[in-house]
Design a protein around this motif. Structure first.
Motif, PDB file in Angstrom:
ATOM      1  N   GLN A  81       0.833  -1.209   0.000  1.00 43.07           N
ATOM      2  CA  GLN A  81       0.000   0.000   0.000  1.00 43.07           C
ATOM      3  C   GLN A  81       0.868   1.259   0.000  1.00 43.07           C
ATOM      4  N   ALA A  82       1.889   1.273   0.819  1.00 42.51           N
ATOM      5  CA  ALA A  82       2.782   2.437   0.906  1.00 42.51           C
ATOM      6  C   ALA A  82       3.425   2.744  -0.449  1.00 42.51           C
ATOM      7  N   MET A  83       3.866   1.712  -1.136  1.00 44.89           N
ATOM      8  CA  MET A  83       4.504   1.937  -2.437  1.00 44.89           C
ATOM      9  C   MET A  83       3.498   2.400  -3.487  1.00 44.89           C
ATOM     10  N   GLY A  84       2.269   1.928  -3.400  1.00 44.74           N
ATOM     11  CA  GLY A  84       1.225   2.405  -4.310  1.00 44.74           C
ATOM     12  C   GLY A  84       0.982   3.894  -4.141  1.00 44.74           C
ATOM     13  N   ILE A  85       1.026   4.352  -2.907  1.00 46.79           N
ATOM     14  CA  ILE A  85       0.858   5.780  -2.627  1.00 46.79           C
ATOM     15  C   ILE A  85       2.089   6.552  -3.097  1.00 46.79           C
ATOM     16  N   ALA A  86       3.278   6.025  -2.815  1.00 46.91           N
ATOM     17  CA  ALA A  86       4.527   6.700  -3.186  1.00 46.91           C
ATOM     18  C   ALA A  86       4.679   6.847  -4.697  1.00 46.91           C
ATOM     19  N   LYS A  87       4.112   5.956  -5.458  1.00 45.93           N
ATOM     20  CA  LYS A  87       4.191   6.035  -6.925  1.00 45.93           C
ATOM     21  C   LYS A  87       3.512   7.284  -7.466  1.00 45.93           C
ATOM     22  N   GLN A  88       2.749   7.963  -6.633  1.00 43.80           N
ATOM     23  CA  GLN A  88       2.057   9.177  -7.054  1.00 43.80           C
ATOM     24  C   GLN A  88       2.767  10.444  -6.571  1.00 43.80           C
ATOM     25  N   LYS A 143      13.523   0.090  -2.356  1.00 45.95           N
ATOM     26  CA  LYS A 143      14.815   0.441  -2.969  1.00 45.95           C
ATOM     27  C   LYS A 143      14.835   0.010  -4.437  1.00 45.95           C
ATOM     28  N   GLN A 144      14.365  -1.184  -4.710  1.00 42.51           N
ATOM     29  CA  GLN A 144      14.325  -1.680  -6.087  1.00 42.51           C
ATOM     30  C   GLN A 144      13.412  -0.826  -6.968  1.00 42.51           C
ATOM     31  N   ALA A 145      12.346  -0.292  -6.380  1.00 38.05           N
ATOM     32  CA  ALA A 145      11.402   0.529  -7.135  1.00 38.05           C
ATOM     33  C   ALA A 145      11.827   1.996  -7.192  1.00 38.05           C
TER      34      ALA A 145
END
Length: 127
Positions: free
Chosen positions: A30-37, A59-61
């Protein structure tokens, strides 16, 4: 903004560079989905195994997304630090909910918003 795991990010009034806390972040999906924005996300969890996986994935993303091993009753953040808090289906696992809510309000900015859900028949429809 796109919704992430049924969370309507527009409700949280976020913009690029906003800081969000994800309580009980698990491995960071969920955190990474938010960070992608373009949002800066800090996720806390009490599981070192999950936080290790979170950090590796973030880190990979190459995202501004940080996993932190922490106790939600004693969060390692300054007062009024976050623009928003999300906690989805985690409060039912916390023995001292009042302490976590008090601590959440401490780290949330005065105009900040929180999105908290617990499992129920309608929880999937709320956000």
């Amino acid at each position: 903004m796109k919704n992430v795991n049924k969370i309507k990010l527009d409700f949280l009034h976020l913009k690029k560079g906003s800081k969000v806390l994800d309580i009980g972040c698990s491995y960071g999906e969920q955190a990474m989905g938010i960070a992608k924005q373009g949002i800066i996300v800090y996720g806390i969890d009490s599981s070192s195994k999950l936080i290790k996986k979170f950090k590796l994935r973030a880190k990979q993303a190459n995202l501004k997304c940080y996993g932190i091993l922490a106790d939600a009753t004693k969060m390692p953040f300054e007062t009024n630090y976050f623009d928003a808090i999300v906690a989805t289906e985690v409060f039912e696992h916390i023995p001292n909910v009042k302490k976590v809510i008090d601590e959440s309000f401490r780290v949330l900015s005065p105009r900040g918003r929180a999105c908290i859900s617990v499992p129920s028949k309608i929880s999937e429809e709320i956000f």
